[in-house]
Design an enzyme around this catalytic site. Sequence first.
Site, PDB file in Angstrom:
ATOM      1  N   VAL A  33       0.840  -1.198   0.000  1.00  0.00           N
ATOM      2  CA  VAL A  33       0.000   0.000   0.000  1.00  0.00           C
ATOM      3  C   VAL A  33       0.878   1.253   0.000  1.00  0.00           C
ATOM      4  CG1 VAL A  33      -2.045  -1.020   1.069  1.00  0.00           C
ATOM      5  CG2 VAL A  33      -0.184  -0.185   2.531  1.00  0.00           C
ATOM      6  N   ARG A  60       4.170   2.368  -2.500  1.00  0.00           N
ATOM      7  CA  ARG A  60       4.370   2.797  -3.877  1.00  0.00           C
ATOM      8  C   ARG A  60       4.749   1.570  -4.704  1.00  0.00           C
ATOM      9  NH1 ARG A  60       1.837   6.795  -3.300  1.00  0.00           N
ATOM     10  NH2 ARG A  60       2.481   8.975  -3.615  1.00  0.00           N
ATOM     11  N   ASP A  80      -2.178  -2.714  -4.078  1.00  0.00           N
ATOM     12  CA  ASP A  80      -3.000  -1.532  -4.355  1.00  0.00           C
ATOM     13  C   ASP A  80      -2.254  -0.514  -5.197  1.00  0.00           C
ATOM     14  OD1 ASP A  80      -5.456   0.038  -3.889  1.00  0.00           O
ATOM     15  OD2 ASP A  80      -4.124   1.385  -2.774  1.00  0.00           O
ATOM     16  N   GLU A 108       0.696   2.460 -13.666  1.00  0.00           N
ATOM     17  CA  GLU A 108      -0.730   2.597 -13.372  1.00  0.00           C
ATOM     18  C   GLU A 108      -1.425   3.372 -14.487  1.00  0.00           C
ATOM     19  OE1 GLU A 108      -1.324   4.223  -9.455  1.00  0.00           O
ATOM     20  OE2 GLU A 108      -0.245   2.586  -8.482  1.00  0.00           O
ATOM     21  N   HIS A 152      -5.252   1.470  -6.726  1.00  0.00           N
ATOM     22  CA  HIS A 152      -4.724   2.601  -5.954  1.00  0.00           C
ATOM     23  C   HIS A 152      -5.856   3.324  -5.223  1.00  0.00           C
ATOM     24  CE1 HIS A 152      -1.040   5.466  -5.849  1.00  0.00           C
ATOM     25  NE2 HIS A 152      -1.736   5.572  -4.728  1.00  0.00           N
ATOM     26  N   SER A 194      -6.767   2.230  -1.712  1.00  0.00           N
ATOM     27  CA  SER A 194      -6.848   1.737  -0.332  1.00  0.00           C
ATOM     28  C   SER A 194      -7.181   2.836   0.669  1.00  0.00           C
ATOM     29  CB  SER A 194      -5.529   1.055   0.054  1.00  0.00           C
ATOM     30  OG  SER A 194      -4.449   1.963   0.008  1.00  0.00           O
TER      31      SER A 194
END
Length: 305
Positions: free
Chosen positions: A211, A213, A237, A242, A261, A263
């Site tokens: 959670v 990077r 996450d 991305e 991404h 959380s």
Amino acid sequence: MHPIEQSAVVRYTDAAGLADALRDADALFVYDFLSTAVPGAWHGSNRLRWLHIASAGVDPVMFPALRESDVVLTNSRGVFDDSIAEYVLGTILAFAKDLPGSLRLQQRSTWQHRETERIGGRSALVVGTGPIGRSIARLLKAAGLRVSGAGRTPRDGDPDFGEVRPSTELGDYVGEFDYVVAVAPLTEQTKGLFDANAFAAMRESARFINVGRGELVVTGDLVDALREGRIAGAALDVFDTEPLPVESPLWTMDNVLVSPHMSGDVVGWRNALVEVFADNFWRWRAGQPLRNVVDKRLGYVPSTN
């Protein structure tokens, strides 16, 4: 209209117009915390004194010109702590109780009895001892897990972690834990921290949760570890690319939980980010000390613990 707009000239811009918008600006609020536009537009700033980013991580704006400038950098520390901790506990429960397996069986109308695991008494290593890591540690301890920390400064007797071990020696002790949670800030020291060596040192029954990077992880090494059974599963996450590309094998692995991404993003999080900036804005206007000032040499807000 936000009260700030009654007290200051506020310019709204996208990445393309950022350089022009920066001219004669005293402060910059980077609301799109994933944007990489600031370094390329930095030449447009001629009087900037303060930059605030709407995230806990500041890596998108940690470029040399900012580091070397007198511009004060602040972040949005505190907004996401508890929600990310709840996400981590949720993924641990999902693994232990095989909730993804139950969902797959339900979708096939298949009645298949299984045994599941307890989380009480299991061990968790939280890599990253800032406020989010501390919230994770407190919640996991309340759920019955034994928790230790890994960070830049090793110590004993920490109020939330008990023992904090040096993250530079991760491979020496990561194999002691059932769950390994990555929440460290992205710095030159932590980039690629979780590589083939780290995964090889973990228990085969361990689950890895990221959670922090995406760049904390060497993704290819993680995929190999999951495929080869060197670790039991992962909840991810954040990713080094991305959105996660559709061709990524992580999408289809039964032992992987993927979320986009999100959380920390609970109902009301956007307003909370604005209010953190607004609180600092009024402090700034009044000449008072700002909250969440980042040490630009370290790349994060130094802990007071």
